[in-house]
Design a protein around this motif. Structure first.
Motif, short mmCIF file in Angstrom:
data_model
loop_
_atom_site.label_atom_id
_atom_site.label_comp_id
_atom_site.label_asym_id
_atom_site.label_seq_id
_atom_site.Cartn_x
_atom_site.Cartn_y
_atom_site.Cartn_z
N VAL A 19 -7.07 -23.11 -22.07
CA VAL A 19 -6.69 -24.34 -21.37
C VAL A 19 -5.55 -25.00 -22.15
CG1 VAL A 19 -7.46 -26.54 -20.39
CG2 VAL A 19 -9.08 -24.63 -20.60
N PRO A 20 -4.30 -24.61 -21.89
CA PRO A 20 -3.16 -25.16 -22.63
C PRO A 20 -2.68 -26.48 -22.02
CG PRO A 20 -2.40 -23.44 -21.15
CD PRO A 20 -3.90 -23.51 -20.99
N TYR A 21 -3.52 -27.52 -22.11
CA TYR A 21 -3.20 -28.78 -21.43
C TYR A 21 -1.92 -29.41 -21.98
CZ TYR A 21 -3.63 -33.26 -19.13
OH TYR A 21 -3.37 -34.36 -18.34
N GLU A 22 -1.77 -29.41 -23.28
CA GLU A 22 -0.57 -30.03 -23.87
C GLU A 22 0.70 -29.33 -23.40
OE1 GLU A 22 1.32 -31.08 -28.29
OE2 GLU A 22 -0.78 -30.50 -28.10
N ASP A 23 0.69 -28.00 -23.35
CA ASP A 23 1.84 -27.27 -22.83
C ASP A 23 2.13 -27.65 -21.39
OD1 ASP A 23 2.13 -26.00 -25.25
OD2 ASP A 23 1.30 -24.08 -24.58
N MET A 24 1.06 -27.78 -20.60
CA MET A 24 1.23 -28.19 -19.20
C MET A 24 1.89 -29.56 -19.12
SD MET A 24 0.08 -30.43 -16.72
CE MET A 24 -1.42 -31.06 -17.48
N PHE A 25 1.45 -30.48 -19.97
CA PHE A 25 1.94 -31.86 -19.93
C PHE A 25 3.45 -31.90 -20.17
CE2 PHE A 25 2.77 -36.12 -21.37
CZ PHE A 25 1.83 -36.92 -20.75
N PHE A 26 3.92 -31.17 -21.19
CA PHE A 26 5.33 -31.26 -21.57
C PHE A 26 6.23 -30.28 -20.81
CE2 PHE A 26 3.22 -33.45 -24.97
CZ PHE A 26 4.07 -34.51 -25.21
N GLU A 27 5.70 -29.13 -20.45
CA GLU A 27 6.53 -28.11 -19.80
C GLU A 27 6.46 -28.15 -18.28
OE1 GLU A 27 5.81 -24.25 -21.55
OE2 GLU A 27 5.46 -25.16 -23.52
N GLU A 28 5.45 -28.82 -17.74
CA GLU A 28 5.31 -28.87 -16.28
C GLU A 28 5.24 -30.30 -15.74
OE1 GLU A 28 3.11 -24.70 -15.14
OE2 GLU A 28 1.81 -26.40 -15.65
N LEU A 29 4.33 -31.11 -16.27
CA LEU A 29 4.13 -32.44 -15.70
C LEU A 29 5.36 -33.34 -15.86
CD1 LEU A 29 2.38 -34.61 -14.37
CD2 LEU A 29 1.53 -35.22 -16.66
N ILE A 30 5.86 -33.48 -17.08
CA ILE A 30 7.01 -34.36 -17.28
C ILE A 30 8.22 -33.89 -16.47
CG2 ILE A 30 8.71 -35.16 -18.97
CD1 ILE A 30 6.46 -35.52 -20.97
N PRO A 31 8.58 -32.59 -16.52
CA PRO A 31 9.69 -32.15 -15.66
C PRO A 31 9.44 -32.39 -14.17
CG PRO A 31 9.25 -30.51 -17.35
CD PRO A 31 8.12 -31.51 -17.41
N TYR A 32 8.20 -32.21 -13.73
CA TYR A 32 7.87 -32.43 -12.33
C TYR A 32 8.07 -33.90 -11.95
CZ TYR A 32 5.15 -32.81 -8.03
OH TYR A 32 4.75 -33.07 -6.75
N ILE A 33 7.59 -34.80 -12.79
CA ILE A 33 7.75 -36.24 -12.52
C ILE A 33 9.23 -36.61 -12.47
CG2 ILE A 33 7.40 -38.55 -13.49
CD1 ILE A 33 4.87 -37.35 -12.25
N GLU A 34 10.01 -36.07 -13.39
CA GLU A 34 11.42 -36.42 -13.45
C GLU A 34 12.24 -35.79 -12.32
OE1 GLU A 34 12.45 -35.50 -17.49
OE2 GLU A 34 11.39 -37.26 -18.26
N LYS A 35 11.72 -34.73 -11.74
CA LYS A 35 12.38 -34.11 -10.59
C LYS A 35 11.97 -34.78 -9.29
CE LYS A 35 12.78 -29.67 -8.15
NZ LYS A 35 12.36 -28.24 -8.13
N THR A 36 10.73 -35.26 -9.22
CA THR A 36 10.17 -35.77 -7.98
C THR A 36 10.44 -37.26 -7.77
OG1 THR A 36 8.40 -34.12 -8.19
CG2 THR A 36 8.03 -35.91 -6.62
N TYR A 37 10.50 -38.02 -8.86
CA TYR A 37 10.64 -39.48 -8.77
C TYR A 37 11.94 -39.94 -9.44
CZ TYR A 37 5.71 -39.00 -7.58
OH TYR A 37 4.52 -38.62 -6.99
N HIS A 38 12.29 -41.19 -9.23
CA HIS A 38 13.47 -41.78 -9.86
C HIS A 38 13.14 -42.16 -11.29
CE1 HIS A 38 15.31 -43.05 -5.71
NE2 HIS A 38 15.24 -41.74 -5.88
N ALA A 39 12.89 -41.17 -12.10
CA ALA A 39 12.47 -41.37 -13.49
C ALA A 39 13.60 -41.00 -14.44
CB ALA A 39 11.24 -40.51 -13.80
#
Length: 287
Positions: free
Chosen positions: A115-135
């Motif tokens: 369960v690589p949660y930290e990797d998911m947070f930085f490699e997937e979640l943050i990029p996803y938020i910055e691509k999807t929203y005006h972040a």
């Protein structure tokens, strides 16, 4: 503390009732994580004016505690009302607030890689938020905060990834020393055994007390820290140890001990100060 929070909310309502902020909150939005092999839920706060503006906003990642989920800061923490008030009264700048679900991962990569949660947070979640929203997508306009397990997570993320955040605000962080963790692991604690394994090696890589002690004074992370705790909190001692280590290393931080315990009442009263503190970091960076 209850009176302080009520006064804060009432003052904000009186400040400009007719033009009260019309923020938007979306609960339990999902995106697909390849690293975890499943959907990850998050809730998101979008400030007043978001939908009618091309403006890009700073982002606060607000982490929940153990046994909670992505909705608790909204449903129990009153974060929408508190954030609206903080922005309306100019204590805080307009920002996006992201609240991801972390289950019982403690926000780390599990020792066995399952369960690589930290990797998911930085490699997937943050990029996803910055691509999807005006972040806004640079460190100067990104902050992390959290309570209890989430306070631990915010500490870990700021220490593992000092190039990602301008501010970090752990609230009632679950900080344990080696003796406590060794006892739990040797006692066959199922949760911590699953997360950290049967030895101390992986724990050392994720110890909030170990990492500051290893910091090079010449290469201290340039992050603003705001550490907040209740004087009746059972986890206060671990944070005093962090405070002492940070002082010894010269790592600048604010350390607050207020009246209260490990409760939602306490965390609700802490949130206005967190929003003001991270906004100070955003403003300092020419927001």
């Amino acid at each position: 503390m209850r009176n302080k929070l009520i006064t804060f909310l009432v003052l904000c309502l009186c400040f400009n009732w007719a033009g009260y902020a019309q923020s938007t909150v979306h609960e339990s939005v999902k995106f697909q994580s390849k690293k975890l092999g499943k959907e990850v839920s998050y809730s998101i706060y979008l400030p007043d004016g978001y939908n009618s503006s091309d403006r890009y906003y700073p982002v606060l990642y607000l982490l929940h505690g153990y046994t909670d989920n992505e909705t608790m800061w909204i449903q129990t923490g009153q974060m929408q009302e508190i954030t609206d008030c903080a922005i309306k009264s100019d204590k805080a700048v307009p920002m996006i607030v992201v609240m991801p679900d972390a289950w019982d991962t403690w926000y780390i990569n599990q020792y066995d890689g399952k369960v690589p949660y930290e990797d998911m947070f930085f490699e997937e979640l943050i990029p996803y938020i910055e691509k999807t929203y005006h972040a806004r997508s640079n460190k100067e306009f990104r902050a992390v905060a959290g309570l209890s397990m989430g306070g631990y997570g915010s500490f870990i993320y700021s220490l593992h990834h000092p190039d990602m955040f301008s501010a970090c605000c752990p609230l009632s962080a679950a900080v344990y020393d080696d003796a406590t963790m060794s006892e739990r692991i040797k006692g066959n604690n199922k949760l911590f055994g699953r997360l950290f394994g049967s030895g101390m090696e992986h724990w050392q890589k994720n110890s909030v007390l170990k990492m500051p002690s290893d910091l090079d004074k010449e290469k201290l992370p340039r992050i603003r820290y705001y550490i907040d705790y209740g004087d009746e909190d059972h986890l206060l001692d671990g944070n005093f140890q962090v405070h002492k280590l940070m002082q010894e290393k010269g790592l600048k931080h604010e350390f607050r001990v207020r009246d209260g315990g490990h409760t939602w009442l306490y965390w609700r009263t802490a949130l206005p100060d967190v929003l003001e503190f991270v906004s100070g970091a955003f403003r300092r960076n020419q927001y």
